[in-house]
Design a protein around this motif. Structure first.
Motif, PDB file in Angstrom:
ATOM      1  N   LYS A 101       4.669   1.579  -2.209  1.00 55.51           N
ATOM      2  CA  LYS A 101       4.584   1.837  -1.439  1.00 55.51           C
ATOM      3  C   LYS A 101       3.640   2.916  -0.184  1.00 55.51           C
ATOM      4  O   LYS A 101       3.145   2.702  -0.110  1.00 55.51           O
ATOM      5  CB  LYS A 101       6.232   1.923  -0.798  1.00 55.51           C
ATOM      6  CG  LYS A 101       6.326   1.987   1.061  1.00 55.51           C
ATOM      7  CD  LYS A 101       7.885   2.208   2.032  1.00 55.51           C
ATOM      8  CE  LYS A 101       7.926   2.139   2.965  1.00 55.51           C
ATOM      9  NZ  LYS A 101       9.085   1.957   3.710  1.00 55.51           N
ATOM     10  N   LYS A 102       4.134   3.997  -1.066  1.00 57.03           N
ATOM     11  CA  LYS A 102       3.035   4.858  -0.677  1.00 57.03           C
ATOM     12  C   LYS A 102       2.397   5.207  -1.598  1.00 57.03           C
ATOM     13  O   LYS A 102       1.616   5.806  -1.024  1.00 57.03           O
ATOM     14  CB  LYS A 102       4.352   6.238  -1.370  1.00 57.03           C
ATOM     15  CG  LYS A 102       5.141   7.013  -0.316  1.00 57.03           C
ATOM     16  CD  LYS A 102       6.464   8.061  -0.851  1.00 57.03           C
ATOM     17  CE  LYS A 102       8.025   7.969   0.679  1.00 57.03           C
ATOM     18  NZ  LYS A 102       8.754   9.007  -0.140  1.00 57.03           N
ATOM     19  N   ARG A 105      -0.370   3.003   0.513  1.00 60.44           N
ATOM     20  CA  ARG A 105      -0.514   3.515   2.041  1.00 60.44           C
ATOM     21  C   ARG A 105      -1.640   4.367   1.713  1.00 60.44           C
ATOM     22  O   ARG A 105      -2.685   5.628   2.401  1.00 60.44           O
ATOM     23  CB  ARG A 105       0.666   4.396   2.969  1.00 60.44           C
ATOM     24  CG  ARG A 105       1.832   3.215   2.922  1.00 60.44           C
ATOM     25  CD  ARG A 105       2.668   3.539   3.819  1.00 60.44           C
ATOM     26  NE  ARG A 105       3.471   2.104   4.332  1.00 60.44           N
ATOM     27  CZ  ARG A 105       4.612   1.947   4.650  1.00 60.44           C
ATOM     28  NH1 ARG A 105       5.160   3.484   4.847  1.00 60.44           N
ATOM     29  NH2 ARG A 105       5.571   0.891   4.886  1.00 60.44           N
ATOM     30  N   THR A 106      -1.274   5.369   0.523  1.00 58.88           N
ATOM     31  CA  THR A 106      -2.382   6.404   0.571  1.00 58.88           C
ATOM     32  C   THR A 106      -3.400   6.217   0.122  1.00 58.88           C
ATOM     33  O   THR A 106      -4.343   6.542   0.547  1.00 58.88           O
ATOM     34  CB  THR A 106      -1.708   7.295  -0.301  1.00 58.88           C
ATOM     35  OG1 THR A 106      -0.369   8.399  -0.816  1.00 58.88           O
ATOM     36  CG2 THR A 106      -2.214   8.334  -0.999  1.00 58.88           C
ATOM     37  N   VAL A 109      -5.239   5.106   2.477  1.00 58.38           N
ATOM     38  CA  VAL A 109      -5.950   5.941   4.034  1.00 58.38           C
ATOM     39  C   VAL A 109      -7.498   6.098   3.353  1.00 58.38           C
ATOM     40  O   VAL A 109      -8.273   6.852   3.984  1.00 58.38           O
ATOM     41  CB  VAL A 109      -4.750   7.221   3.990  1.00 58.38           C
ATOM     42  CG1 VAL A 109      -6.155   7.886   4.245  1.00 58.38           C
ATOM     43  CG2 VAL A 109      -4.358   6.872   4.295  1.00 58.38           C
ATOM     44  N   GLY A 173       1.037  -2.927   5.791  1.00 55.26           N
ATOM     45  CA  GLY A 173       0.969  -2.544   7.392  1.00 55.26           C
ATOM     46  C   GLY A 173       2.374  -2.930   7.506  1.00 55.26           C
ATOM     47  O   GLY A 173       3.257  -1.718   8.897  1.00 55.26           O
ATOM     48  N   PHE A 297       0.164   6.149   8.331  1.00 57.90           N
ATOM     49  CA  PHE A 297      -1.144   5.793   6.906  1.00 57.90           C
ATOM     50  C   PHE A 297      -1.918   4.874   7.601  1.00 57.90           C
ATOM     51  O   PHE A 297      -3.447   5.243   7.710  1.00 57.90           O
ATOM     52  CB  PHE A 297      -0.298   5.008   6.182  1.00 57.90           C
ATOM     53  CG  PHE A 297      -0.215   3.730   5.581  1.00 57.90           C
ATOM     54  CD1 PHE A 297      -1.363   2.637   5.880  1.00 57.90           C
ATOM     55  CD2 PHE A 297       1.294   3.051   6.956  1.00 57.90           C
ATOM     56  CE1 PHE A 297      -1.049   0.624   5.668  1.00 57.90           C
ATOM     57  CE2 PHE A 297       0.821   1.822   6.434  1.00 57.90           C
ATOM     58  CZ  PHE A 297       0.752   0.984   6.041  1.00 57.90           C
ATOM     59  N   GLY A 300      -4.330   7.211   9.533  1.00 58.55           N
ATOM     60  CA  GLY A 300      -4.755   8.131   8.621  1.00 58.55           C
ATOM     61  C   GLY A 300      -6.499   7.599   7.777  1.00 58.55           C
ATOM     62  O   GLY A 300      -6.957   7.683   7.552  1.00 58.55           O
ATOM     63  N   PHE A 301      -5.825   5.838   7.510  1.00 61.51           N
ATOM     64  CA  PHE A 301      -7.284   5.284   7.634  1.00 61.51           C
ATOM     65  C   PHE A 301      -8.441   5.150   8.600  1.00 61.51           C
ATOM     66  O   PHE A 301      -9.683   5.553   9.023  1.00 61.51           O
ATOM     67  CB  PHE A 301      -6.719   3.994   7.611  1.00 61.51           C
ATOM     68  CG  PHE A 301      -7.854   2.712   7.560  1.00 61.51           C
ATOM     69  CD1 PHE A 301      -8.950   2.376   5.977  1.00 61.51           C
ATOM     70  CD2 PHE A 301      -8.527   1.967   8.712  1.00 61.51           C
ATOM     71  CE1 PHE A 301      -9.452   1.115   6.066  1.00 61.51           C
ATOM     72  CE2 PHE A 301      -9.244   1.676   8.442  1.00 61.51           C
ATOM     73  CZ  PHE A 301     -10.263   0.608   7.300  1.00 61.51           C
ATOM     74  N   GLN A 325      -9.825   6.435  -5.155  1.00 63.75           N
ATOM     75  CA  GLN A 325      -8.516   4.927  -4.366  1.00 63.75           C
ATOM     76  C   GLN A 325      -8.242   3.834  -4.936  1.00 63.75           C
ATOM     77  O   GLN A 325      -7.482   3.007  -5.071  1.00 63.75           O
ATOM     78  CB  GLN A 325      -9.496   4.938  -3.074  1.00 63.75           C
ATOM     79  CG  GLN A 325      -9.376   3.722  -2.772  1.00 63.75           C
ATOM     80  CD  GLN A 325     -10.932   2.773  -2.088  1.00 63.75           C
ATOM     81  OE1 GLN A 325     -11.645   3.081  -2.169  1.00 63.75           O
ATOM     82  NE2 GLN A 325     -10.345   1.499  -3.402  1.00 63.75           N
TER      83      GLN A 325
END
Length: 376
Positions: A101-102, A105-106, A109, A173, A297, A300-301, A325
């Motif tokens: 999940k985290k 999402r990072t 971004v 998302g 997020f 952020g992207f 990434q």
């Protein structure tokens, strides 16, 4: 934070206890207990995080030995192989959940740093029209077919997002908007892996049969294949020119994640308002948490994409961002692979698989039809 026995008011004559405090402050036993409390949160996630990053490193190494294969694809396949061939220790679960999940999402971004709005616009109106039509028709067509098949709204939303926009990233998302069950997310991810992997050799093969030029084939690969990693694999199998076009077209599809997520969230908010009667409005507003209009997020992207478009970031910074990434997304893909359990997928039934097949056929047909109609 107050101690467990604290009531928020000070007693007239506090009586120290051996376990909590004395005249000199908290006793050693109390300090040790507090330290254990502070350590309790991050520690359980460490084994799972370490394993996911190790899986990402392994995938990266294997990808170097297999030219044209993305580490993201290797990572998700490696995680799926482990999940289906050997038991996964329960101690890994907290870290795997954070990775899926985290970290994902990072990574999404940071993916924005690889997308230049200028390069997307340089594709031209015709290619962008094919991209928008492919995403929109596949998304809403999949939702409609899924409803006819009797699939739950959250499940068909995740499948529609993954197959029309950008695979696992889109599933993640939309999960932030749809609040789907864990098994529904795992099913959507498994279907993206299954059908996207099939498309890696299939689309270049069909393009060869149809006699498509390399540039046109690159547009078709980017407009139809589910995952960015799968686009890289399929485009790289044809040639460098095809790969560059395919990735740029795919990134144009990735840009559709923000408006699609916002549209779905607004639609769900309206549905909630319609479902609530006047007498239940206050209670429901407290009980139901409305989904965000756009997940943080995703914003952020978009911000990272706009930053890349300005051209202020030097190439070394962009290179570091791409490596980071890829590492984060590979770790996330490994974690998502650990959630792909084929026996559980078989228990779900044939209808989600049927929906995935039909959705793949839709996006292949719509994108190819648009390319032919516009003479691209």
């Amino acid at each position: 934070m107050p101690f467990p026995d604290s009531t928020g008011t000070r007693p007239a004559a506090p009586m120290p206890t051996p376990e909590v405090s004395n005249e000199r402050g908290p006793t050693p036993a109390a300090r040790q207990k507090a330290r254990r409390g502070f350590r309790r949160f991050p520690t359980p996630a460490l084994p799972g995080l370490a394993v996911c990053f190790a899986g990402a490193g392994l995938a990266w190494g294997l990808a170097q030995l297999l030219p044209g294969i993305s580490p993201l694809l290797v990572a998700i396949l490696a995680g799926a192989l482990w999940r289906n061939l050997a038991p996964v220790p329960a101690v890994l679960a907290p870290g795997v959940a954070i990775s899926a999940k985290k970290l994902l999402r990072t990574g999404i971004v940071l993916l924005g740093l690889q997308v230049s709005l200028t390069s997307v616009l340089d594709l031209g109106f015709g290619v962008l029209a094919v991209v928008v039509a492919s995403v929109a028709v596949t998304f809403f067509g999949t939702l409609w077919i899924g409803a006819r098949l009797g699939i739950s709204p959250a499940q068909r939303l995740l499948i529609a997002s993954g197959f029309s926009i950008c695979g696992a990233a889109a599933v993640a998302g939309m999960d932030g908007v749809a609040k789907a069950k864990e098994e529904e997310v795992a099913t959507a991810i498994a279907l993206v892996v299954l059908f996207g992997t099939i498309m890696i050799p299939l689309v270049p093969f069909l393009g060869g049969l149809l006699g498509l030029p390399e540039g046109t084939l690159g547009i078709w690969i980017g407009a139809s294949t589910h995952e960015v990693a799968q686009v890289v694999a399929a485009g790289g199998a044809v040639g460098g020119g095809t790969l560059a076009i395919a990735v740029t077209v795919k990134l144009a599809r990735v840009l559709m994640l923000a408006p699609m997520a916002a549209g779905v969230s607004i639609h769900q908010r309206r549905q909630q308002r319609r479902a609530v009667t006047a007498g239940e409005a206050e209670a429901t507003s407290r009980a139901v948490k409305r989904p965000p209009i756009v997940p943080l997020f995703v914003l952020g992207f978009v911000a990272a994409m706009l930053l890349r478009t300005t051209g202020v970031l030097p190439e070394p910074v962009l290179g570091v961002g791409q490596v980071l990434q890829t590492l984060l997304l590979s770790a996330a893909m490994f974690a998502l692979g650990l959630g792909v359990h084929l026996k559980s997928l078989m228990r779900v039934g044939y209808r989600p698989v049927q929906l995935g097949l039909l959705s793949t056929v839709v996006i292949l047909g719509i994108s190819l039809g648009g390319i032919a109609a516009l003479g691209l």
